[in-house]
Design a protein around this motif. Structure first.
Motif, PDB file in Angstrom:
ATOM      1  N   LYS A 127       0.808  -1.211   0.000  1.00  0.00           N
ATOM      2  CA  LYS A 127       0.000   0.000   0.000  1.00  0.00           C
ATOM      3  C   LYS A 127       0.849   1.272   0.000  1.00  0.00           C
ATOM      4  O   LYS A 127       0.376   2.322  -0.435  1.00  0.00           O
ATOM      5  CB  LYS A 127      -0.932  -0.004   1.217  1.00  0.00           C
ATOM      6  CG  LYS A 127      -1.931  -1.162   1.214  1.00  0.00           C
ATOM      7  CD  LYS A 127      -2.847  -1.108   2.427  1.00  0.00           C
ATOM      8  CE  LYS A 127      -3.854  -2.236   2.406  1.00  0.00           C
ATOM      9  NZ  LYS A 127      -4.771  -2.200   3.588  1.00  0.00           N
ATOM     10  N   ASN A 128       2.056   1.194   0.486  1.00  0.00           N
ATOM     11  CA  ASN A 128       2.923   2.372   0.541  1.00  0.00           C
ATOM     12  C   ASN A 128       4.180   2.090  -0.281  1.00  0.00           C
ATOM     13  O   ASN A 128       4.934   1.163   0.033  1.00  0.00           O
ATOM     14  CB  ASN A 128       3.295   2.703   1.984  1.00  0.00           C
ATOM     15  CG  ASN A 128       3.974   4.050   2.123  1.00  0.00           C
ATOM     16  OD1 ASN A 128       4.695   4.496   1.236  1.00  0.00           O
ATOM     17  ND2 ASN A 128       3.757   4.703   3.267  1.00  0.00           N
ATOM     18  N   PRO A 129       4.431   2.860  -1.341  1.00  0.00           N
ATOM     19  CA  PRO A 129       5.593   2.592  -2.197  1.00  0.00           C
ATOM     20  C   PRO A 129       6.925   2.760  -1.477  1.00  0.00           C
ATOM     21  O   PRO A 129       7.952   2.285  -1.970  1.00  0.00           O
ATOM     22  CB  PRO A 129       5.435   3.617  -3.325  1.00  0.00           C
ATOM     23  CG  PRO A 129       4.581   4.699  -2.746  1.00  0.00           C
ATOM     24  CD  PRO A 129       3.651   4.014  -1.802  1.00  0.00           C
ATOM     25  N   ARG A 130       6.927   3.411  -0.332  1.00  0.00           N
ATOM     26  CA  ARG A 130       8.175   3.602   0.404  1.00  0.00           C
ATOM     27  C   ARG A 130       8.578   2.361   1.206  1.00  0.00           C
ATOM     28  O   ARG A 130       9.711   2.269   1.668  1.00  0.00           O
ATOM     29  CB  ARG A 130       8.045   4.790   1.363  1.00  0.00           C
ATOM     30  CG  ARG A 130       7.809   6.136   0.678  1.00  0.00           C
ATOM     31  CD  ARG A 130       7.800   7.249   1.722  1.00  0.00           C
ATOM     32  NE  ARG A 130       6.771   7.013   2.736  1.00  0.00           N
ATOM     33  CZ  ARG A 130       6.693   7.671   3.893  1.00  0.00           C
ATOM     34  NH1 ARG A 130       7.606   8.586   4.203  1.00  0.00           N
ATOM     35  NH2 ARG A 130       5.718   7.396   4.754  1.00  0.00           N
ATOM     36  N   PHE A 131       7.659   1.441   1.362  1.00  0.00           N
ATOM     37  CA  PHE A 131       7.933   0.251   2.165  1.00  0.00           C
ATOM     38  C   PHE A 131       7.736  -1.012   1.328  1.00  0.00           C
ATOM     39  O   PHE A 131       7.029  -0.999   0.310  1.00  0.00           O
ATOM     40  CB  PHE A 131       7.014   0.203   3.388  1.00  0.00           C
ATOM     41  CG  PHE A 131       7.148   1.414   4.285  1.00  0.00           C
ATOM     42  CD1 PHE A 131       8.225   1.540   5.152  1.00  0.00           C
ATOM     43  CD2 PHE A 131       6.195   2.424   4.259  1.00  0.00           C
ATOM     44  CE1 PHE A 131       8.352   2.647   5.976  1.00  0.00           C
ATOM     45  CE2 PHE A 131       6.311   3.537   5.078  1.00  0.00           C
ATOM     46  CZ  PHE A 131       7.399   3.655   5.935  1.00  0.00           C
ATOM     47  N   ASN A 132       8.370  -2.080   1.781  1.00  0.00           N
ATOM     48  CA  ASN A 132       8.171  -3.372   1.131  1.00  0.00           C
ATOM     49  C   ASN A 132       6.761  -3.886   1.401  1.00  0.00           C
ATOM     50  O   ASN A 132       6.097  -3.461   2.358  1.00  0.00           O
ATOM     51  CB  ASN A 132       9.185  -4.391   1.663  1.00  0.00           C
ATOM     52  CG  ASN A 132      10.611  -4.033   1.294  1.00  0.00           C
ATOM     53  OD1 ASN A 132      10.859  -3.439   0.239  1.00  0.00           O
ATOM     54  ND2 ASN A 132      11.554  -4.395   2.159  1.00  0.00           N
ATOM     55  N   ALA A 133       6.320  -4.784   0.557  1.00  0.00           N
ATOM     56  CA  ALA A 133       5.007  -5.392   0.764  1.00  0.00           C
ATOM     57  C   ALA A 133       4.999  -6.155   2.083  1.00  0.00           C
ATOM     58  O   ALA A 133       6.005  -6.775   2.459  1.00  0.00           O
ATOM     59  CB  ALA A 133       4.685  -6.334  -0.391  1.00  0.00           C
ATOM     60  N   PRO A 134       3.898  -6.115   2.808  1.00  0.00           N
ATOM     61  CA  PRO A 134       3.849  -6.846   4.087  1.00  0.00           C
ATOM     62  C   PRO A 134       3.920  -8.357   3.858  1.00  0.00           C
ATOM     63  O   PRO A 134       3.427  -8.876   2.854  1.00  0.00           O
ATOM     64  CB  PRO A 134       2.493  -6.428   4.670  1.00  0.00           C
ATOM     65  CG  PRO A 134       1.668  -6.059   3.475  1.00  0.00           C
ATOM     66  CD  PRO A 134       2.620  -5.448   2.490  1.00  0.00           C
ATOM     67  N   LYS A 135       4.538  -9.043   4.780  1.00  0.00           N
ATOM     68  CA  LYS A 135       4.668 -10.503   4.679  1.00  0.00           C
ATOM     69  C   LYS A 135       3.427 -11.179   5.249  1.00  0.00           C
ATOM     70  O   LYS A 135       2.888 -10.758   6.274  1.00  0.00           O
ATOM     71  CB  LYS A 135       5.914 -10.979   5.419  1.00  0.00           C
ATOM     72  CG  LYS A 135       7.228 -10.517   4.809  1.00  0.00           C
ATOM     73  CD  LYS A 135       8.417 -11.037   5.607  1.00  0.00           C
ATOM     74  CE  LYS A 135       9.740 -10.613   4.969  1.00  0.00           C
ATOM     75  NZ  LYS A 135      10.917 -11.100   5.726  1.00  0.00           N
ATOM     76  N   ASN A 136       2.998 -12.227   4.574  1.00  0.00           N
ATOM     77  CA  ASN A 136       1.916 -13.064   5.081  1.00  0.00           C
ATOM     78  C   ASN A 136       2.507 -14.351   5.651  1.00  0.00           C
ATOM     79  O   ASN A 136       3.512 -14.873   5.137  1.00  0.00           O
ATOM     80  CB  ASN A 136       0.925 -13.407   3.972  1.00  0.00           C
ATOM     81  CG  ASN A 136       0.083 -12.210   3.561  1.00  0.00           C
ATOM     82  OD1 ASN A 136      -0.135 -11.292   4.356  1.00  0.00           O
ATOM     83  ND2 ASN A 136      -0.385 -12.197   2.322  1.00  0.00           N
ATOM     84  N   PHE A 137       1.874 -14.848   6.705  1.00  0.00           N
ATOM     85  CA  PHE A 137       2.389 -16.032   7.380  1.00  0.00           C
ATOM     86  C   PHE A 137       1.285 -17.060   7.594  1.00  0.00           C
ATOM     87  O   PHE A 137       0.096 -16.720   7.670  1.00  0.00           O
ATOM     88  CB  PHE A 137       2.983 -15.656   8.746  1.00  0.00           C
ATOM     89  CG  PHE A 137       4.192 -14.769   8.668  1.00  0.00           C
ATOM     90  CD1 PHE A 137       5.462 -15.303   8.598  1.00  0.00           C
ATOM     91  CD2 PHE A 137       4.050 -13.383   8.668  1.00  0.00           C
ATOM     92  CE1 PHE A 137       6.579 -14.482   8.530  1.00  0.00           C
ATOM     93  CE2 PHE A 137       5.151 -12.553   8.599  1.00  0.00           C
ATOM     94  CZ  PHE A 137       6.428 -13.107   8.528  1.00  0.00           C
ATOM     95  N   SER A 138       1.693 -18.303   7.687  1.00  0.00           N
ATOM     96  CA  SER A 138       0.812 -19.385   8.125  1.00  0.00           C
ATOM     97  C   SER A 138       1.464 -20.018   9.347  1.00  0.00           C
ATOM     98  O   SER A 138       2.688 -19.945   9.511  1.00  0.00           O
ATOM     99  CB  SER A 138       0.614 -20.429   7.020  1.00  0.00           C
ATOM    100  OG  SER A 138       1.854 -21.017   6.649  1.00  0.00           O
TER     101      SER A 138
END
Length: 212
Positions: A127-138
């Motif tokens: 959502k924010n180009p300044r940050f990496n995409a959030p990680k999803n976990f299982s």
């Protein structure tokens, strides 16, 4: 405004030896960390990776995280004193995954002796180009009691497989004398199951020994 929570106080051993428990890392999708929980999980306020400052939400509330210490099979080849202990900082989407795993296990929370496994399963929406995409976990969780039931006893001796005893072969009564056969020939004939059975059948049918 809520008073900022102080950074987690190190254990006595960490303070004495000047070390600490390394953080669990998830460098690539598919990376997983799994181990037995060795300390009671604690809650602490998050800190900025760069500055070390405590983190707050826009409304002034502190951003919290759950700290879980695991005994893993991981070892750092550059650290001969690495015992495999890893500290997992549960927050964001990982918190949702761990909470779901605990519910599926029928547990009320994480406990010492339970086994927690977390995997970096993919990336979320950036959502924010300044940050990496959030990680999803299982995640998966095995409560302490269930883990003990499935842990083999290291002192137990392996048991040899048990097989049913072979059925006993009925022994045919040998005639004392058979005309035409010497005692040696009679013993040889009775050593053959087929011949022994034939002699017994003929003896029962005729009421005497067969004639040769």
């Amino acid at each position: 405004m809520t008073t900022p929570q102080q950074h987690q106080v190190p254990s006595a051993d960490d303070f004495l030896m000047g070390g600490g428990v390394p953080s669990a890392k998830f460098p690539a999708i598919g990376t997983s960390v799994s181990g037995r929980i060795t300390e009671r999980p604690t809650v602490e306020q998050q800190r900025d990776y760069t500055t070390g400052d405590l983190k707050f939400w826009d409304d002034g509330k502190p951003q919290m995280q759950l700290v879980v210490t695991l005994a893993t099979s991981e070892r750092d080849p550059e650290n001969p004193e690495d015992d495999g202990a890893r500290r997992l900082y549960v927050k964001g989407q990982m918190k949702n995954a761990v909470a779901s795993a605990v519910r599926q296990a029928g547990a009320r929370g994480l406990e010492v002796g339970g086994v927690l496994s977390v995997m970096y399963s993919g990336d979320g929406e950036r959502k924010n180009p300044r940050f990496n995409a959030p990680k999803n976990f299982s995640a998966e969780y095995v409560p302490a009691a269930a883990n003990e039931l499935h842990t083999p006893d290291p002192t137990a001796q392996p048991q040899a497989p048990q097989y049913p005893a072979p059925a006993a072969v009925p022994q045919q009564a040998a005639p004392a004398v058979v005309p035409g056969l010497t005692p040696e020939q009679l013993r040889a004939a009775m050593a053959n199951p087929a011949t022994a059975a034939l002699l017994a059948q003929q003896q029962a049918a005729q009421g005497d020994v067969p004639q040769f």
